[in-house]
Design a protein around this motif. Structure first.
Motif, PDB file in Angstrom:
ATOM      1  N   GLU A  58      12.085  -0.487  -2.682  1.00  0.00           N
ATOM      2  CA  GLU A  58      11.052  -0.860  -3.645  1.00  0.00           C
ATOM      3  C   GLU A  58      11.639  -1.766  -4.719  1.00  0.00           C
ATOM      4  N   TYR A  92       2.697  -2.921  10.061  1.00  0.00           N
ATOM      5  CA  TYR A  92       3.465  -3.593   9.016  1.00  0.00           C
ATOM      6  C   TYR A  92       3.626  -5.090   9.329  1.00  0.00           C
ATOM      7  N   THR A 122      10.977  -9.379   3.098  1.00  0.00           N
ATOM      8  CA  THR A 122       9.970  -8.497   2.519  1.00  0.00           C
ATOM      9  C   THR A 122       9.168  -7.870   3.654  1.00  0.00           C
ATOM     10  N   THR A 161       5.951  -5.275   4.443  1.00  0.00           N
ATOM     11  CA  THR A 161       4.771  -4.684   3.821  1.00  0.00           C
ATOM     12  C   THR A 161       3.975  -3.911   4.851  1.00  0.00           C
ATOM     13  N   SER A 162       3.730  -2.655   4.565  1.00  0.00           N
ATOM     14  CA  SER A 162       2.847  -1.880   5.446  1.00  0.00           C
ATOM     15  C   SER A 162       1.410  -2.314   5.168  1.00  0.00           C
ATOM     16  N   THR A 163       0.649  -2.548   6.223  1.00  0.00           N
ATOM     17  CA  THR A 163      -0.719  -3.063   6.076  1.00  0.00           C
ATOM     18  C   THR A 163      -1.789  -2.039   6.437  1.00  0.00           C
ATOM     19  N   ASN A 223      -0.837   0.521   1.822  1.00  0.00           N
ATOM     20  CA  ASN A 223      -0.076  -0.682   1.489  1.00  0.00           C
ATOM     21  C   ASN A 223       1.144  -0.330   0.644  1.00  0.00           C
ATOM     22  N   LYS A 224       2.314  -0.757   1.120  1.00  0.00           N
ATOM     23  CA  LYS A 224       3.545  -0.584   0.359  1.00  0.00           C
ATOM     24  C   LYS A 224       4.521  -1.685   0.753  1.00  0.00           C
ATOM     25  N   SER A 225       5.201  -2.277  -0.238  1.00  0.00           N
ATOM     26  CA  SER A 225       6.151  -3.360   0.030  1.00  0.00           C
ATOM     27  C   SER A 225       7.565  -2.927  -0.331  1.00  0.00           C
TER      28      SER A 225
END
Length: 301
Positions: free
Chosen positions: A56, A91, A181, A183-185, A189-191
């Protein structure tokens, strides 16, 4: 009247000088609280999107021995071996070359011609035998697994990914940084991200080098051996300034000062490999660099 206007302007100036930092702090603090609440919510839903190379907060990955080949990293669906997401995670990964070299250098993911990759971390449950009786239970159903006294678990899903670097003809590439980078989609959502600092090794360079990075609560010394063979190395420093996070498995022996603080270590480092050591500053107001260390190659550790 003129004096009142001057006081008014002075008051407004003070408001701006004091107010802007407070506004920035409030925004930063609010974002921190917001991110913390979101992370807590994701964990309450059993959602974990992690990596050994990304975080993160941007993780710094340093390779002083890059040979021009593929650079590997991963994404995972777990916090540890016991805490694993029990559903699929979709992701997307992007790869970006940072700085001016981006005009001559491009980054491609997983052997494709694209700097973007999409994938799925697929959840999978299986029966695990932790009893030590030696029976293969991997084909058992959940019911039979639990009735037999075994453990029904969610396995860790990890995807090994990599990027390659393409360089314009006649452009000499030495040191550069690539940002990854992920990112879960779906479903949340988390990057997470990481910077990969790469130094292209010259085949004529056969040396042991050091790199030193400053972080918020600690510093990290990275020692890299570009020789093809193992080397014995001694590193020394001023223990009045820096304290090593001692892990005796990472060095063969150590030296101490009169106060019994470690001020030097000896260790073997394999050919074409790197080792890192965490240091803590005694004075947090100071900033140190690699010049605080002395490196000596020895015949024997």
């Amino acid at each position: 009247m003129i004096m009142r206007k001057k006081k008014k302007y002075l008051f407004l100036t003070l408001l701006v000088v004091i107010g802007l930092p407070l506004l920035f702090y409030s925004f930063t603090f609010s974002k921190y609280i917001s991110d913390s609440i979101w992370d807590y919510y994701l964990q309450s839903r059993g959602f974990y999107f992690t990596s050994d190379y990304l975080g993160e907060d941007i993780v710094q990955n340093i390779d002083n021995l890059w040979d021009g080949g593929s650079v590997h990293f991963n994404v995972k669906n777990n916090l540890n071996e016991k805490v694993v997401t029990s559903y699929d995670i979709e992701y997307q990964v992007t790869c970006t070359v940072k700085g001016e070299v981006a005009d001559h250098v491009s980054c491609k993911l997983n052997g494709t011609d694209s700097d973007t990759h999409e994938g799925i971390l697929s959840s999978f449950q299986t029966c695990a035998n932790n009893t030590g009786d030696g029976i293969d239970v991997s084909s058992l159903s959940k019911t039979d697994c639990e009735l037999g006294g075994y453990e029904w678990i969610t396995e860790v899903a990890a995807k090994d990914l990599y990027f390659d670097i393409l360089v314009d003809d006649d452009y000499e590439l030495n040191d550069f940084v690539v940002n990854i980078t992920a990112t879960s989609t779906h479903p949340y959502n988390k990057s997470i991200g990481g910077d990969f600092t790469l130094h292209k090794r010259n085949v004529l360079e056969e040396v042991v080098t050091m790199n030193y990075k400053n972080y918020t609560n600690y510093d990290r010394l990275v020692v890299s051996n570009s020789h093809s063979s193992e080397k014995c190395v001694k590193i020394t420093w001023d223990s009045n300034k820096l304290v090593i996070d001692a892990d005796e498995t990472k060095f063969n022996s150590y030296m101490v000062d009169s106060d019994n603080y470690i001020n030097g270590v000896k260790f073997n480092i394999a050919g074409k490999e790197s080792q890192n050591y965490v240091f803590y500053k005694k004075d947090f107001n100071e900033t140190y660099n690699v010049n605080e260390f002395t490196l000596t190659e020895l015949d024997d550790c």
